[in-house]
Design a protein around this motif. Structure first.
Motif, short mmCIF file in Angstrom:
data_model
loop_
_atom_site.label_atom_id
_atom_site.label_comp_id
_atom_site.label_asym_id
_atom_site.label_seq_id
_atom_site.Cartn_x
_atom_site.Cartn_y
_atom_site.Cartn_z
N LEU A 302 -34.45 -14.36 36.63
CA LEU A 302 -32.69 -14.06 36.65
C LEU A 302 -32.30 -15.11 37.90
O LEU A 302 -32.81 -15.56 38.31
CB LEU A 302 -32.32 -12.54 36.74
N ASP A 303 -31.01 -15.65 37.19
CA ASP A 303 -30.27 -16.63 38.66
C ASP A 303 -29.79 -14.94 39.06
O ASP A 303 -28.84 -14.12 38.91
CB ASP A 303 -29.88 -17.21 38.09
N VAL A 304 -28.61 -15.57 40.37
CA VAL A 304 -27.81 -14.89 40.97
C VAL A 304 -26.65 -15.90 41.30
O VAL A 304 -27.08 -17.27 41.13
CB VAL A 304 -28.22 -14.44 42.08
N GLN A 305 -25.29 -14.75 41.33
CA GLN A 305 -24.15 -16.44 41.97
C GLN A 305 -23.57 -15.92 43.79
O GLN A 305 -23.54 -15.14 43.95
CB GLN A 305 -22.93 -16.50 41.07
N ILE A 306 -24.70 -16.61 44.50
CA ILE A 306 -23.97 -17.03 45.78
C ILE A 306 -22.94 -17.35 45.95
O ILE A 306 -23.04 -19.55 45.85
CB ILE A 306 -24.85 -16.94 46.67
N ASN A 307 -21.69 -17.60 46.63
CA ASN A 307 -20.81 -18.63 46.66
C ASN A 307 -20.51 -19.59 46.03
O ASN A 307 -20.13 -20.64 46.27
CB ASN A 307 -20.48 -18.77 48.66
N GLY A 308 -19.95 -19.25 44.42
CA GLY A 308 -19.95 -20.38 43.43
C GLY A 308 -20.81 -20.54 42.98
O GLY A 308 -20.79 -21.54 41.89
N ARG A 309 -22.20 -20.43 43.71
CA ARG A 309 -23.35 -21.61 43.12
C ARG A 309 -24.00 -20.21 42.83
O ARG A 309 -24.90 -19.79 43.20
CB ARG A 309 -23.81 -22.44 44.20
N ARG A 310 -25.10 -21.30 41.70
CA ARG A 310 -26.10 -19.94 41.37
C ARG A 310 -27.66 -20.50 41.08
O ARG A 310 -28.00 -21.45 41.87
CB ARG A 310 -26.19 -20.45 39.37
N TYR A 311 -28.60 -19.43 41.94
CA TYR A 311 -29.69 -19.68 41.92
C TYR A 311 -31.00 -18.79 42.35
O TYR A 311 -30.49 -17.35 41.65
CB TYR A 311 -29.70 -18.99 44.12
N PRO A 312 -31.73 -19.74 41.74
CA PRO A 312 -32.95 -18.84 40.91
C PRO A 312 -33.80 -17.81 41.79
O PRO A 312 -34.34 -17.97 43.15
CB PRO A 312 -33.92 -20.24 40.15
N ASN A 313 -34.20 -16.67 40.96
CA ASN A 313 -35.46 -15.53 41.80
C ASN A 313 -36.67 -16.31 41.40
O ASN A 313 -36.53 -17.02 40.65
CB ASN A 313 -34.72 -14.55 40.69
N VAL A 314 -37.49 -16.09 42.55
CA VAL A 314 -38.72 -16.79 42.71
C VAL A 314 -39.70 -15.95 43.17
O VAL A 314 -39.06 -14.72 43.97
CB VAL A 314 -38.49 -17.66 44.24
N GLY A 315 -40.79 -15.37 42.38
CA GLY A 315 -41.66 -14.34 42.59
C GLY A 315 -41.29 -13.61 42.25
O GLY A 315 -40.45 -12.89 41.19
N ARG A 316 -42.42 -12.03 42.55
CA ARG A 316 -41.55 -10.68 41.64
C ARG A 316 -40.32 -9.81 42.44
O ARG A 316 -40.45 -9.86 43.27
CB ARG A 316 -42.69 -9.56 41.56
N VAL A 317 -39.74 -9.01 41.28
CA VAL A 317 -38.76 -8.50 42.09
C VAL A 317 -39.66 -7.55 42.28
O VAL A 317 -40.84 -6.58 41.47
CB VAL A 317 -37.83 -7.88 40.32
N VAL A 323 -36.12 -12.06 46.06
CA VAL A 323 -36.18 -13.48 46.55
C VAL A 323 -35.84 -14.58 45.55
O VAL A 323 -35.89 -14.20 44.96
CB VAL A 323 -37.09 -14.08 47.60
N VAL A 324 -34.78 -15.21 46.29
CA VAL A 324 -34.06 -16.41 45.49
C VAL A 324 -34.05 -17.68 46.18
O VAL A 324 -34.22 -17.58 47.57
CB VAL A 324 -32.14 -16.53 45.38
N ASP A 325 -34.98 -19.38 45.46
CA ASP A 325 -34.14 -20.14 46.27
C ASP A 325 -33.10 -20.85 46.41
O ASP A 325 -32.29 -20.93 45.09
CB ASP A 325 -35.06 -21.06 45.46
N LEU A 326 -33.05 -21.68 47.59
CA LEU A 326 -31.71 -22.53 48.11
C LEU A 326 -32.28 -23.86 48.12
O LEU A 326 -30.89 -23.59 47.54
CB LEU A 326 -31.03 -21.48 49.62
N GLY A 327 -33.49 -23.82 47.78
CA GLY A 327 -33.52 -25.25 47.91
C GLY A 327 -34.18 -26.13 48.98
O GLY A 327 -33.53 -25.36 50.29
N PRO A 328 -34.23 -26.92 49.56
CA PRO A 328 -34.42 -28.13 50.43
C PRO A 328 -33.70 -27.58 51.38
O PRO A 328 -34.08 -27.81 52.54
CB PRO A 328 -35.96 -29.14 50.54
N ASP A 329 -32.46 -28.16 50.81
CA ASP A 329 -31.06 -28.59 52.26
C ASP A 329 -30.10 -28.08 51.87
O ASP A 329 -28.84 -28.54 51.59
CB ASP A 329 -31.46 -29.57 52.22
N PRO A 351 -23.65 -15.24 36.11
CA PRO A 351 -24.41 -14.81 35.03
C PRO A 351 -24.33 -13.66 34.37
O PRO A 351 -23.04 -12.93 35.25
CB PRO A 351 -25.86 -14.44 36.17
N THR A 352 -24.29 -13.42 33.56
CA THR A 352 -23.55 -11.66 32.89
C THR A 352 -25.13 -11.00 32.72
O THR A 352 -25.97 -11.58 32.32
CB THR A 352 -22.59 -12.37 31.58
#
Length: 395
Positions: A302-317, A323-329, A351-352
């Motif tokens: 699943l992805d979430v949207q934070i401040n207009g940008r999508r980020y992927p969930n990583v690891g178990r819910v 947890v979501v991965d925001l990327g290295p920078d 996401p919908t």
């Protein structure tokens, strides 16, 4: 601390229900009905959206009546002051339906045993029951079979002459309405029309008959019944894949970002370490889990949207968080206290509920009705569709 005691923080996850979207969808369905009456289906707490405020919004949008499953659901609407026509269609043959009759709630009659129950209550209370016999036209779920129908019709005529019941019409449920070309649909329509004709030939007026759910309301406007009974489309979710319909999803499910932290390459995340960081990265903790309606089966999908940008969930819910991965920078793109949209109307690329349904191999009905637990519902009027009318309340 004030005089009333300490202030308790609100739940960090919420479901925002856009009542303007509900009203808009009700108008869309009313137009699609082409003159037929509209029964807005608000069972199961309006598919998780809040039965009372949704019912009022649907009625403002042009719905004529409300449909629920249980008598308790119907009585909740009456207790809230809603005096529109309400039909309840799921109750036991051993139930006391007297409260429904006293509250002017219409009752479906899906079997001979249910007619016994209704007639007993009508005699005991002295209240004439408004009933809608439910015919099994092919779903093979609840409903009077075609073999049982002639005998039940005899009993309905006698009860009507005795003043115990008023037969408002007949109803049925489709098996394949979300597949508009399926030949079973025509068979079911023909069977209900035949039953209505038999009742009318015997002197029962049956003024308002209904078979159409959301899909049939939008794709079969010429079936010839006097009312339609849309459910999922009222909430802005498309009942038929690929169908062009001007529907607005009403629920936005979101949660607070509790913290943002750096993790090193190779670090496993969440229970079981099902995901390891491929490089140094930044992750955010989102305050919702499977106890709130974020399915564990969505872990890593699943992805979430934070401040207009999508980020992927990583690891178990987990039960309470994921947890979501925001990327290295990510810079300052995401901070603690920001809102993560889990699903919404998708108008801004977010996401919908339909995305969740595809990932889970289920239907969006199940996704929105599964939002639960600590997810506080907030009903709003005038969001981005009418910003000058914004009001808000929580339930």
């Amino acid at each position: 601390m004030d005089e009333m005691g300490p202030i308790v923080p609100q739940s960090p996850c919420r479901a925002e229900i856009d009542l303007d979207a509900i009203e808009h969808n009700s108008r869309v369905l009313t137009r699609a009905a082409r003159g037929a009456r509209v029964m807005a289906v608000v069972k199961a707490d309006a598919y998780g959206h809040g039965a009372v405020p949704v019912s009022l919004a649907a009625l403002r949008g042009g719905a004529d009546a409300l449909g629920v499953t249980t008598i308790a659901e119907a009585l909740q609407l009456r207790a809230a002051g809603i005096d529109s026509e309400i039909l309840a269609w799921l109750y036991g043959v051993g139930d006391d339906v007297g409260a429904a009759l006293s509250a002017d709630v219409d009752l479906a009659v899906p079997s001979p045993g249910h007619l016994d129950t209704v007639l007993e209550a009508a005699r005991r209370t002295g209240r004439r029951a408004r009933v809608t016999p439910k015919i099994d036209t092919g779903l093979a779920r609840s409903g009077v079979t075609l073999e049982e129908w002639p005998a039940l019709l005899d009993r309905l005529i006698s009860a009507s002459e005795e003043g115990l019941v008023e037969v408002t019409g007949l109803m049925a449920h489709f098996a394949h309405a979300d597949d508009p070309g399926n030949p079973v649909i025509d068979q079911q329509v023909a069977r209900l029309h035949a039953c209505v004709a038999q009742a009318r030939e015997r002197g029962l007026e049956c003024p308002v008959n209904h078979h159409a759910n959301s899909a049939a309301t939008l794709t079969r406007p010429d079936d010839g019944f006097e009312m339609v009974r849309p459910g999922i489309a009222l909430y802005g979710l498309n009942p038929v894949d690929g169908l062009e319909a001007d529907l607005i999803p009403a629920m936005t499910f979101s949660a607070e970002v509790l913290m943002v932290k750096r993790i090193a390459a190779g670090q496993g995340v969440s229970y079981g370490h099902t995901w390891y960081a491929p490089h140094d990265t930044t992750v955010a903790l989102v305050a919702a889990g499977y106890a709130d309606g974020v399915w564990r089966l969505l872990s890593g999908g699943l992805d979430v949207q934070i401040n207009g940008r999508r980020y992927p969930n990583v690891g178990r819910v987990c039960m309470d968080q994921f947890v979501v991965d925001l990327g290295p920078d990510p810079g300052e793109a995401v901070r603690a206290g920001d809102t993560a949209v889990l699903f919404g109307d998708g108008s801004d690329g977010g996401p919908t509920a339909a995305e969740w349904a595809r990932s889970l191999g289920t239907i969006h009905y199940e996704v929105v009705t599964a939002v639960r637990g600590r997810a506080v519902r907030h009903h709003v009027l005038g969001t981005r569709h009418a910003p000058d009318r914004r009001k808000e309340g929580s339930t």
